[in-house]
Motif scaffolding. Structure first.
Motif, PDB file in Angstrom:
ATOM      1  N   ARG A  88       0.900  -1.163   0.102  1.00  0.00           N
ATOM      2  CA  ARG A  88      -0.045  -0.073  -0.130  1.00  0.00           C
ATOM      3  C   ARG A  88       0.670   1.366   0.145  1.00  0.00           C
ATOM      4  N   LEU A  89       2.099   1.084   0.486  1.00  0.00           N
ATOM      5  CA  LEU A  89       2.843   2.367   0.458  1.00  0.00           C
ATOM      6  C   LEU A  89       3.374   3.152  -0.475  1.00  0.00           C
ATOM      7  N   PRO A  90       3.799   2.160  -1.693  1.00  0.00           N
ATOM      8  CA  PRO A  90       4.074   3.119  -2.888  1.00  0.00           C
ATOM      9  C   PRO A  90       3.155   3.931  -3.395  1.00  0.00           C
ATOM     10  N   GLY A  91       2.017   3.489  -3.561  1.00  0.00           N
ATOM     11  CA  GLY A  91       0.921   4.211  -4.442  1.00  0.00           C
ATOM     12  C   GLY A  91       0.735   5.396  -3.639  1.00  0.00           C
ATOM     13  N   ALA A  92       0.620   5.535  -2.184  1.00  0.00           N
ATOM     14  CA  ALA A  92       0.310   6.511  -1.432  1.00  0.00           C
ATOM     15  C   ALA A  92       1.507   7.665  -1.527  1.00  0.00           C
ATOM     16  N   LEU A  93       2.674   6.992  -1.449  1.00  0.00           N
ATOM     17  CA  LEU A  93       3.867   7.897  -1.414  1.00  0.00           C
ATOM     18  C   LEU A  93       4.182   8.728  -2.905  1.00  0.00           C
ATOM     19  N   ILE A  94       3.679   7.956  -3.794  1.00  0.00           N
ATOM     20  CA  ILE A  94       3.631   8.736  -5.105  1.00  0.00           C
ATOM     21  C   ILE A  94       2.929   9.857  -5.215  1.00  0.00           C
ATOM     22  N   GLU A  95       1.479   9.620  -4.807  1.00  0.00           N
ATOM     23  CA  GLU A  95       0.601  10.564  -5.029  1.00  0.00           C
ATOM     24  C   GLU A  95       1.017  11.714  -3.823  1.00  0.00           C
ATOM     25  N   THR A  96       1.350  11.347  -2.840  1.00  0.00           N
ATOM     26  CA  THR A  96       1.890  12.518  -1.975  1.00  0.00           C
ATOM     27  C   THR A  96       2.968  13.310  -2.358  1.00  0.00           C
ATOM     28  N   LEU A  97       3.966  12.749  -2.898  1.00  0.00           N
ATOM     29  CA  LEU A  97       5.307  13.350  -3.577  1.00  0.00           C
ATOM     30  C   LEU A  97       5.032  13.997  -4.659  1.00  0.00           C
ATOM     31  N   ASN A  98       4.112  13.761  -5.423  1.00  0.00           N
ATOM     32  CA  ASN A  98       3.664  14.411  -6.883  1.00  0.00           C
ATOM     33  C   ASN A  98       3.143  15.887  -6.380  1.00  0.00           C
ATOM     34  N   TYR A  99       2.146  15.872  -5.242  1.00  0.00           N
ATOM     35  CA  TYR A  99       1.638  16.864  -4.813  1.00  0.00           C
ATOM     36  C   TYR A  99       2.652  17.875  -4.457  1.00  0.00           C
ATOM     37  N   LEU A 100       3.496  17.363  -3.170  1.00  0.00           N
ATOM     38  CA  LEU A 100       4.537  18.218  -2.595  1.00  0.00           C
ATOM     39  C   LEU A 100       5.244  18.906  -3.552  1.00  0.00           C
ATOM     40  N   GLN A 101       5.703  18.186  -4.772  1.00  0.00           N
ATOM     41  CA  GLN A 101       6.678  18.637  -5.947  1.00  0.00           C
ATOM     42  C   GLN A 101       5.818  19.763  -6.471  1.00  0.00           C
ATOM     43  N   GLN A 102       4.780  19.753  -6.890  1.00  0.00           N
ATOM     44  CA  GLN A 102       3.778  20.706  -7.564  1.00  0.00           C
ATOM     45  C   GLN A 102       3.842  21.928  -6.587  1.00  0.00           C
ATOM     46  N   ARG A 103       3.562  21.611  -5.492  1.00  0.00           N
ATOM     47  CA  ARG A 103       3.543  23.008  -4.708  1.00  0.00           C
ATOM     48  C   ARG A 103       4.716  23.783  -4.459  1.00  0.00           C
ATOM     49  N   SER A 104       5.707  22.882  -4.455  1.00  0.00           N
ATOM     50  CA  SER A 104       7.150  23.281  -4.180  1.00  0.00           C
ATOM     51  C   SER A 104       7.677  23.956  -5.553  1.00  0.00           C
ATOM     52  N   ALA A 105       7.256  23.652  -6.763  1.00  0.00           N
ATOM     53  CA  ALA A 105       7.434  24.263  -7.940  1.00  0.00           C
ATOM     54  C   ALA A 105       7.100  25.663  -8.206  1.00  0.00           C
ATOM     55  N   SER A 106       5.720  25.638  -7.579  1.00  0.00           N
ATOM     56  CA  SER A 106       5.078  27.008  -7.587  1.00  0.00           C
ATOM     57  C   SER A 106       5.219  27.870  -6.547  1.00  0.00           C
ATOM     58  N   ASN A 107       5.839  27.499  -5.390  1.00  0.00           N
ATOM     59  CA  ASN A 107       5.878  28.429  -4.351  1.00  0.00           C
ATOM     60  C   ASN A 107       7.491  27.860  -3.796  1.00  0.00           C
ATOM     61  N   LYS A 108       8.387  28.434  -4.045  1.00  0.00           N
ATOM     62  CA  LYS A 108       9.828  28.201  -3.525  1.00  0.00           C
ATOM     63  C   LYS A 108       9.660  28.050  -1.938  1.00  0.00           C
ATOM     64  N   SER A 109       8.889  28.760  -1.386  1.00  0.00           N
ATOM     65  CA  SER A 109       9.175  28.758   0.129  1.00  0.00           C
ATOM     66  C   SER A 109       8.534  27.647   0.767  1.00  0.00           C
ATOM     67  N   PHE A 110       7.714  26.717   0.043  1.00  0.00           N
ATOM     68  CA  PHE A 110       7.177  25.528   0.275  1.00  0.00           C
ATOM     69  C   PHE A 110       8.193  24.458   0.298  1.00  0.00           C
ATOM     70  N   THR A 111       8.896  24.084   1.463  1.00  0.00           N
ATOM     71  CA  THR A 111       9.990  23.221   1.449  1.00  0.00           C
ATOM     72  C   THR A 111       9.387  22.206   2.418  1.00  0.00           C
ATOM     73  N   TYR A 112       9.680  20.906   2.113  1.00  0.00           N
ATOM     74  CA  TYR A 112       8.989  19.653   2.608  1.00  0.00           C
ATOM     75  C   TYR A 112      10.227  18.708   3.057  1.00  0.00           C
ATOM     76  N   GLU A 113       9.669  17.871   3.678  1.00  0.00           N
ATOM     77  CA  GLU A 113      10.281  16.419   3.989  1.00  0.00           C
ATOM     78  C   GLU A 113       9.217  15.324   4.285  1.00  0.00           C
ATOM     79  N   VAL A 114       9.599  14.157   3.801  1.00  0.00           N
ATOM     80  CA  VAL A 114       8.747  13.258   3.998  1.00  0.00           C
ATOM     81  C   VAL A 114       9.450  12.129   5.013  1.00  0.00           C
ATOM     82  N   ILE A 115       9.019  11.821   5.979  1.00  0.00           N
ATOM     83  CA  ILE A 115       9.635  10.733   7.004  1.00  0.00           C
ATOM     84  C   ILE A 115       8.722   9.640   7.175  1.00  0.00           C
TER      85      ILE A 115
END
Length: 345
Positions: A88-115
């Motif tokens: 179950r983890l891979p699908g959830a991570l792909i969706e999550t990281l796609n969202y985080l990357q999109q927000r980061s690309a449109s807003n440079k102050s949006f920095t993130y980490e996934v643990i």
């Protein structure tokens, strides 16, 4: 003969009463000692120097874990506990990281980490985690390995204590909650912080904190309470009975205020997480209820926010889990109610 028949029941009654008293005292002693041991262990964990680290599969170097007491280095940290979640983890991570990357690309102050915190998995969960570290690099994606199964509560606690975000979000590995709903929690936290600023703007402390989100104490809880009628209609009657009973016991334990304590989608400011997760003692099912209880005792504002949720096959909740939950709720009432568990502010 008549005398013996009268004396015998009285003797049996006294014997049974004595046995019940002994059993009751034994249970009380066991619970007190159990609570005391949890308290002692918690004290040692609070004072111990952390030697935890992240492994970087790219450089093969060990990266020291940061502390929740350090200043924030990222805007948001996402903490995902994982126990035997290779499917179950891979699908959830792909969706999550796609969202985080999109927000980061449109807003440079949006920095993130996934643990991802691997809670002693016996499958390939850890391997899945390291594959994502290789792809997204260790600055944005990290894996903590607990070595042996300690419980979801402990996995989240470790992730929170070693995160770098101003905002910290815990979410489940199955992706049951829509990741974009973090914006709902984020928005409510900002609104709450603005209210705190306006209420205390005259104080010197608040003047210093005005521009620093991570120094305010606020918690936002994702909620599935709005889906309750639909769930009641689709679940088996005995599951509804168990859930209703559990919610009643939760209400008696933590009090009113949060309708859905068990949704695995919760966001905290850094200051709130620091207070809460250095106090949390329960390591398994009912740490969520303990968080609500601690918020009330520590005066941390709580907001309940409706989120989009869908049931994902593979739930680990069983009938024995309900029994374990009830036992942990009893521990909360006794541990804090009797003053055995201290709350550090």
């Amino acid at each position: 003969m008549g005398g013996w028949t009268e004396i015998l029941p009285v003797s049996l009654l006294l014997l049974l009463s004595s046995l019940l008293l002994i059993v009751a005292l034994s249970v009380a002693v066991f619970l007190f000692e159990f609570l005391r041991k949890i308290g002692c262990k918690h004290s040692l964990e609070r004072s111990a120097t952390s030697d935890a680290f992240f492994e970087d599969p790219n450089s093969l170097k060990k990266v020291p874990c940061p502390s929740i007491f350090d200043p924030a280095e990222k805007y948001i940290s996402l903490i995902i506990p994982a126990f035997n979640e290779e499917h179950r983890l891979p699908g959830a991570l792909i969706e999550t990281l796609n969202y985080l990357q999109q927000r980061s690309a449109s807003n440079k102050s949006f920095t993130y980490e996934v643990i991802v915190v691997d809670d002693g998995s016996s499958d390939k969960t850890l391997k899945v985690g390291f594959e994502f570290v290789r792809k997204y690099n260790i600055d944005n994606f990290r894996v903590i390995c607990l070595g042996q199964n300690q419980g979801k509560g402990e996995a989240i606690r470790k992730g929170m204590l070693h995160s770098r975000g101003e905002l910290l979000l815990m979410l489940d590995a199955d992706g049951a909650t829509k990741i974009t709903d973090l914006e709902k929690l984020e928005s409510q936290i900002f609104e709450s912080v603005e209210k705190l600023k306006r209420c205390n703007v005259s104080s010197a402390t608040t003047t210093r904190l005005i521009g620093n989100l991570s120094d305010y104490e606020v918690a936002a809880f994702g909620s599935r309470a709005h889906l309750e009628k639909q769930a009641l209609a689709t679940r088996k009657w005995y599951r509804n009975f168990l859930m209703k009973g559990f919610h009643l016991v939760v209400l008696l334990t933590a009090g009113p205020g949060i309708r859905d304590t068990q949704c695995g989608f919760k966001m905290f400011t850094r200051a709130a997480a620091r207070k809460l997760f250095t106090n949390v003692r329960l390591k398994r099912w009912c740490f969520d209820v303990e968080i609500v209880y601690l918020c009330k005792r520590l005066g941390i504002p709580m907001i309940e926010v409706s989120v989009t949720w869908s049931e994902i096959p593979g739930s680990k909740v069983r009938l024995t889990s309900i029994i374990h939950m009830l036992f942990e709720l009893l521990l909360i009432r006794l541990g804090y109610g009797l003053g055995i568990w201290k709350i550090y502010s």
